[in-house]
Write a protein that holds these residues in place. Structure first.
Motif, PDB file in Angstrom:
ATOM      1  N   LEU A   9       0.826  -1.209   0.000  1.00 41.05           N
ATOM      2  CA  LEU A   9       0.000   0.000   0.000  1.00 41.05           C
ATOM      3  C   LEU A   9       0.860   1.259   0.000  1.00 41.05           C
ATOM      4  O   LEU A   9       0.510   2.271  -0.629  1.00 41.05           O
ATOM      5  N   GLU A  10       1.998   1.206   0.662  1.00 36.90           N
ATOM      6  CA  GLU A  10       2.910   2.358   0.659  1.00 36.90           C
ATOM      7  C   GLU A  10       3.471   2.606  -0.744  1.00 36.90           C
ATOM      8  O   GLU A  10       3.643   3.758  -1.163  1.00 36.90           O
ATOM      9  N   GLU A  14       2.710   5.943  -3.505  1.00 41.04           N
ATOM     10  CA  GLU A  14       3.637   6.751  -4.300  1.00 41.04           C
ATOM     11  C   GLU A  14       3.013   7.151  -5.631  1.00 41.04           C
ATOM     12  O   GLU A  14       3.308   8.212  -6.185  1.00 41.04           O
ATOM     13  N   LEU A  15       2.143   6.273  -6.161  1.00 37.11           N
ATOM     14  CA  LEU A  15       1.454   6.576  -7.422  1.00 37.11           C
ATOM     15  C   LEU A  15       0.213   7.437  -7.191  1.00 37.11           C
ATOM     16  O   LEU A  15      -0.128   8.283  -8.030  1.00 37.11           O
ATOM     17  N   TYR A  16      -0.467   7.217  -6.069  1.00 38.30           N
ATOM     18  CA  TYR A  16      -1.702   7.952  -5.738  1.00 38.30           C
ATOM     19  C   TYR A  16      -1.538   8.541  -4.337  1.00 38.30           C
ATOM     20  O   TYR A  16      -1.989   7.968  -3.341  1.00 38.30           O
ATOM     21  N   THR A  18      -2.715  11.038  -2.588  1.00 39.83           N
ATOM     22  CA  THR A  18      -3.763  11.676  -1.792  1.00 39.83           C
ATOM     23  C   THR A  18      -5.081  10.912  -1.946  1.00 39.83           C
ATOM     24  O   THR A  18      -5.245  10.105  -2.873  1.00 39.83           O
ATOM     25  N   VAL A  19      -6.018  11.206  -1.052  1.00 42.80           N
ATOM     26  CA  VAL A  19      -7.358  10.632  -1.161  1.00 42.80           C
ATOM     27  C   VAL A  19      -7.991  11.029  -2.484  1.00 42.80           C
ATOM     28  O   VAL A  19      -8.622  10.214  -3.165  1.00 42.80           O
ATOM     29  N   ALA A  20      -7.773  12.273  -2.903  1.00 45.63           N
ATOM     30  CA  ALA A  20      -8.353  12.758  -4.159  1.00 45.63           C
ATOM     31  C   ALA A  20      -7.813  11.983  -5.350  1.00 45.63           C
ATOM     32  O   ALA A  20      -8.569  11.569  -6.237  1.00 45.63           O
ATOM     33  N   ALA A  21      -6.499  11.765  -5.371  1.00 50.26           N
ATOM     34  CA  ALA A  21      -5.880  11.042  -6.499  1.00 50.26           C
ATOM     35  C   ALA A  21      -6.379   9.605  -6.560  1.00 50.26           C
ATOM     36  O   ALA A  21      -6.709   9.092  -7.649  1.00 50.26           O
ATOM     37  N   ALA A  22      -6.429   8.916  -5.423  1.00 45.84           N
ATOM     38  CA  ALA A  22      -6.879   7.524  -5.392  1.00 45.84           C
ATOM     39  C   ALA A  22      -8.359   7.430  -5.759  1.00 45.84           C
ATOM     40  O   ALA A  22      -8.770   6.532  -6.505  1.00 45.84           O
ATOM     41  N   SER A  23      -9.166   8.377  -5.250  1.00 44.53           N
ATOM     42  CA  SER A  23     -10.601   8.369  -5.543  1.00 44.53           C
ATOM     43  C   SER A  23     -10.866   8.603  -7.019  1.00 44.53           C
ATOM     44  O   SER A  23     -11.715   7.935  -7.634  1.00 44.53           O
ATOM     45  N   LEU A 637      -6.270   1.307  -0.034  1.00 43.35           N
ATOM     46  CA  LEU A 637      -5.418   2.485   0.194  1.00 43.35           C
ATOM     47  C   LEU A 637      -6.242   3.635   0.765  1.00 43.35           C
ATOM     48  O   LEU A 637      -5.796   4.318   1.709  1.00 43.35           O
ATOM     49  N   LEU A 638      -7.442   3.852   0.215  1.00 41.45           N
ATOM     50  CA  LEU A 638      -8.308   4.913   0.738  1.00 41.45           C
ATOM     51  C   LEU A 638      -8.649   4.669   2.209  1.00 41.45           C
ATOM     52  O   LEU A 638      -8.658   5.599   3.035  1.00 41.45           O
TER      53      LEU A 638
END
Length: 654
Positions: A9-10, A14-16, A18-23, A637-638
């Motif tokens: 998950l770590e 690195e790719l996402y 923030t919560v916004a990026a992952a969402s 991840l979220l």
């Protein structure tokens, strides 16, 4: 295990970061899951027929023509739709032909650009904008995207698009823009290509086919027995080298080796003229019609015989070296009575059609003469050192395999070796008993070892097994009790030419057998199918390529011109789109020039094999399963972000 999950998950963070990026990524992936399934195109047994292959690739087995019909329906006449489809297949050549007879070129450019833009929109409608953008030609990417994308915020859309098109024409780029749109349509109508084996042999252009496949955007290859033969030759296996040269000679295609791959055949030609110069070599006539001078024909006949005799000797040595191959019945040279010109096979005496064997010692018939030994050493080095051939074989290794499981379908060339009672046949490979899927896996591992193993003994074992896969009774790529090459050359009695097929071919209509094979590869249910190459379907005799109620699809109908008299057609290809399976039965391809000048597309009878009750989506495919797994990871991840187990990273590097 928990530590491993946290580390994963770590890395994902690195790719996402923030919560916004992952969402956002979850939303994007969910949207993709609900797009229509992309189109798959299945081809097999191309056998070097470059022009026919190239055309089928361009027209997507009728997919382009269907898109043109979908867009224009009854608004364009049949002739205009046919002309537009031909333009999409061969944009430069067709455009040149049309413009020679067009008075108002500007009007033609304008009309054609609008039509191509509409077909492009329809072709790209099942993909995300991001995927379409990646397919766009760099030079025109921005302008094509503007023309393909609806602009809701522009009041006068027609004026906006007209201005773009008018500018393209005014600056003299209309021709290149048309080419770019045509190639984009070809790229978009087929998302993924499956080649079910036998790219090589018989036809004149396998090297050109390989060059084209290396440029293709997305594909996989299931090796055929002819492909593995060439792989073995490229790895330096003498039996494979001799077979490759013999087949090229038999079909008048030695140019493939000399011009296509730069392999020097002069030593073989010199030896053939010196050794068989007075021999008519009547048993070694070319197959098919070949425009060549009498001198070239005579040389070809002698080279054909010279390499055939070398092949029978080399193969005899291999059979003796590998008793585990169980090919003793194919040791034939010592069975010839060199005094009375006969041979005894299976207890029956046959008269030989040719008894001129100046290099064969009856006391030791499998020993190569000094000249033959020198020729084979030079040929081995030529194959090993041919960079283009090695490049093509590396591509086959990277994109190929003996079978493929893709979107619940099992793809392979040849057969699943079965016993007489229909059960899976157990075969010993290098001391290991295996059957079913394990047999495929073990043989594939040895093919790869033949190229990549560091240990010389393992590498040789892999190379020799490539020759066995070419003609072994228990090879899934051959599936017959013998390869009767010797008999076809030297014996007039056709009974001796018979090659008994494996029991697999008798059980093709048995649903229990099909289910057993599918289950062996982890597949079950009505959505699973066997898609099979290698077996020419004799349509003229009423044979049906759809077997077991559609559970088995045999798609070799004879791309090879050498087979077309036997099959009555010029090949089956298969399309699998979001609506189901479409099988196309092709008429023989006349020529590239006829396709352009007369707009003579390969005529195809389309057979709807299976139509889905509801349109298949990306979410129903293997890609969809991977996306669902990624969504699950992102949701984990979220959760980690929201529980404070992993910190968001805002701006810059931490």
């Amino acid at each position: 295990m928990e530590d491993l999950k946290t580390r994963y998950l770590e890395r994902l963070a690195e790719l996402y970061p923030t919560v916004a990026a992952a969402s956002t990524e979850v939303i994007n992936l969910e949207a993709i899951l609900n797009l229509p399934k992309a189109t798959e195109h299945f081809l097999t047994d191309i056998h070097g027929e470059w022009e026919a292959f190239s055309h089928v690739l361009k027209n997507g087995s009728g997919a382009v023509r269907r898109k043109v019909n979908d867009v224009f329906g009854n608004t364009l006449c049949r002739e205009d739709k046919r002309s537009l489809a031909t333009l999409i297949y061969y944009p430069r050549e067709k455009m040149t032909q049309i413009l020679e007879h067009t008075a108002n070129k500007e009007d033609w450019y304008k009309i054609t650009l609008y039509r191509l833009i509409e077909v492009s929109k329809r072709s790209g409608s099942k993909y995300t904008r991001s995927k379409v953008r990646k397919a766009l030609p760099p030079e025109f990417a921005y302008v094509i995207e503007e023309l393909m994308t609806e602009k809701a915020d522009i009041r006068d859309k027609e004026s906006y698009y007209n201005a773009i098109v008018a500018t393209i024409i005014r600056v003299g780029r209309a021709g290149e823009f048309i080419v770019a749109l045509c190639e984009l349509i070809q790229r978009l109508v087929v998302d993924h290509l499956h080649i079910l084996g036998d790219i090589y042999d018989r036809g004149p252009g396998p090297h050109k086919i390989m060059d084209k496949l290396m440029e293709y955007h997305s594909l996989d290859i299931q090796w055929g027995n002819h492909d593995v033969l060439w792989m073995g030759a490229a790895a330096g296996q003498p039996g494979c080298i001799a077979n490759v040269i013999r087949i090229c000679a038999r079909y008048g295609n030695l140019d493939i080796l000399e011009d296509g791959y730069g392999i020097n055949l002069l030593p073989l030609a010199t030896f053939a003229l010196e050794t068989y110069g007075e021999d008519p070599c009547s048993c070694f006539a070319l197959k098919g019609s070949h425009p060549c001078s009498p001198g070239e024909k005579e040389l070809n006949l002698r080279m054909h015989k010279a390499i055939s005799v070398i092949q029978f000797k080399v193969e005899g040595q291999l059979i003796r070296e590998h008793p585990e191959f169980n090919l003793e019945s194919r040791l034939l040279l010592h069975r010839i009575n060199y005094e009375n010109g006969t041979i005894v096979l299976d207890g029956k005496q046959y008269t030989m059609k040719d008894m001129y064997f100046p290099t064969v010692d009856p006391a030791d018939p499998y020993r190569l003469s000094a000249e033959e030994t020198a020729i084979m050493k030079r040929l081995e080095q030529a194959f090993l050192n041919c960079e283009k051939l090695q490049q093509h074989m590396r591509f086959l290794l990277s994109k190929g395999s003996l079978y493929k499981v893709y979107n619940k379908n099992l793809l392979y060339h040849g057969c699943m070796p079965l016993c007489e009672d229909g059960s899976l046949k157990e075969v010993k490979i290098c001391g290991e008993l295996c059957k079913g899927r394990q047999l495929y896996d073990v043989l594939e591992s040895y093919i790869r070892r033949g190229f990549l193993a560091e240990d010389a003994a393992e590498r040789k074992k892999g190379r020799d097994l490539m020759w066995y896969i070419w003609l072994g009774e228990n090879s899934p790529l051959f599936g017959k009790d013998k390869m009767a090459t010797f008999e076809r050359y030297f014996l007039a009695d056709r009974e001796s030419h018979t090659e008994k097929k494996n029991s697999y071919y008798r059980y093709l209509e048995d649903e229990k057998t099909a289910d057993m094979i599918l289950a062996e590869f982890g597949l079950q249910g009505e959505d699973s199918h066997i898609i099979n190459g290698h077996m020419p379907v004799k349509s003229k005799n009423g044979e049906n390529p759809i077997k077991c109620g559609g559970k088995v699809l045999v798609i070799d109908g004879g791309f090879s011109k050498a087979y077309q008299k036997e099959t009555g057609i010029a090949g089956y290809t298969l399309i699998y789109n979001s609506y189901g399976f479409i099988l196309a039965a092709h008429e023989p391809f006349e020529s590239r020039s006829a396709a352009i000048e007369q707009e003579s597309d390969i005529y195809s009878d389309d057979i709807i094999v299976k139509r889905t009750a509801s349109r298949k989506l990306v979410g129903d495919t293997d890609t969809g399963q991977q996306l669902k797994e990624k969504i699950g990871d992102l949701e984990q991840l979220l959760k980690a972000y929201r529980e404070g187990r992993i910190a968001e990273r805002f701006g810059g590097r931490f």
